[in-house]
Design an enzyme around this catalytic site. Sequence first.
Site, short mmCIF file in Angstrom:
data_model
loop_
_atom_site.label_atom_id
_atom_site.label_comp_id
_atom_site.label_asym_id
_atom_site.label_seq_id
_atom_site.Cartn_x
_atom_site.Cartn_y
_atom_site.Cartn_z
N SER A 90 11.01 -8.33 -43.79
CA SER A 90 9.65 -7.78 -43.84
C SER A 90 9.41 -6.81 -44.98
O SER A 90 8.27 -6.39 -45.19
CB SER A 90 9.31 -7.09 -42.51
OG SER A 90 8.98 -8.04 -41.53
N LYS A 93 6.61 -7.58 -47.27
CA LYS A 93 5.22 -7.13 -47.10
C LYS A 93 4.84 -6.04 -48.10
O LYS A 93 3.65 -5.79 -48.32
CB LYS A 93 5.00 -6.64 -45.67
CG LYS A 93 5.17 -7.74 -44.62
CD LYS A 93 4.88 -7.23 -43.22
CE LYS A 93 4.99 -8.34 -42.19
NZ LYS A 93 6.36 -8.51 -41.67
N SER A 155 4.02 -3.74 -39.20
CA SER A 155 4.74 -4.85 -39.83
C SER A 155 4.23 -6.20 -39.32
O SER A 155 5.01 -7.14 -39.11
CB SER A 155 6.25 -4.74 -39.59
OG SER A 155 6.97 -5.56 -40.47
#
Length: 415
Positions: A90, A93, A155
């Site tokens: 993640s 991102k 997230s």
Amino acid sequence: MKFRFAAGAPARGLPSKGMFAAALATTFSIGLALAQAPAPQPAPAAATPSAVAIPGAPKPAQSTAWLLMDYATGQVLAGENADARVEPASITKVMTAYVIAAETAAGKVKPDDQVLMSERAWREGGARTDGSFSGFPVNQRAPLRDMEKGMAVQSGNDAAIALAEHVAGTQEAFADLMNSYAAKIGMKNSHFVNAHGLSAPEHYSTAHDLALLGRAFIRDYPETYAFNSVKEFTVNGITQPNRNLLLWRDPSVDGIKTGHHSGAGYCLMSSAKRDDQRLVAVVMGSSSERQRADDSLALLNWGFRFFETHKLYEPGKPVAQLKVWKGKADQVQLGVAEPLLVSVPRGRYPELKPAMEVPKSLVAPVAAGQEIGTVKVSLDGKVIAQAPLVATTAVEEGGFFKRLWDAFWMWWDSD
């Protein structure tokens, strides 16, 4: 007036060509000496006597790769396997957020745009996927700014897909944008195929590239970066906390992003600012949420304790001057176009060895801002910082007789 020379001997009362050359070389060497060793600015403090060697960086207990970078200079202070290919999970991102911030700054999208939580975004990234999600209802719209916070704080995989679709039409097209911006940042060993970071073939990065991304995000889009310091966010009645435990442990930490899946392990890109110094740490492939936080904070504490950042030269301030031939002026001031900063072990600033590499002969015209050479700063015989040297002012071409006279002296000194 004419001078007559006997063959093989100089005229009486006139110096030989060799004597002229020696005098000219002496004059030039003085100027060159200034260029070879410009003094750092501001002047360093007195050297610390009997400085104790810095202990090694606290290596993460379990990780596939890690790195600590000084934000101001981009210098790597410590690391291991920093250029090895890893799954960014993640932390991807952050790249997604950078692209959206860049496209917003370019006027292509707006903070109050209404972003659709599409069926695809909900099915691939929503609550039913057993991954991190934001909670925005399917087939409904929310402001782009809120969707960004849902991606940064919670997230949310669903928010990342919805944002990608809004910006580029499809997540696949958005991935092309991600790779284009990554190349501009200087991420040479990264490739993205999605906006959320779930495991996929050909979706990879490195600890070093991710640190470069974090540094660029903080520098270029501080307003969007600030979303990463938000501790919790509520969407559709569901409040979720930020997974970055360091936000609760250390007030100097203001980001950046966590990551986790089975292929990547537990990952954390963190940043903290104490006084005027900021550091960026990346820990990949850790064993747990707590361990990645412990290891990251240990690296940040070590960096702040044992390193300091200094500004050596500022734009517009002369570093040295250089002889100019055939110009209206005989010398040109040299400086830097951008601030030159360096990160060094605490107490060792006085040991820096600056030097300049410049051409032996510089002939007018010289344009203001023209790159003339390079200033390099070394410590322990290793170059740790360098920058182009540019002319701070223009030097126009001299008149006919000035050019002719200088041409003679240049010829005389050519042996």
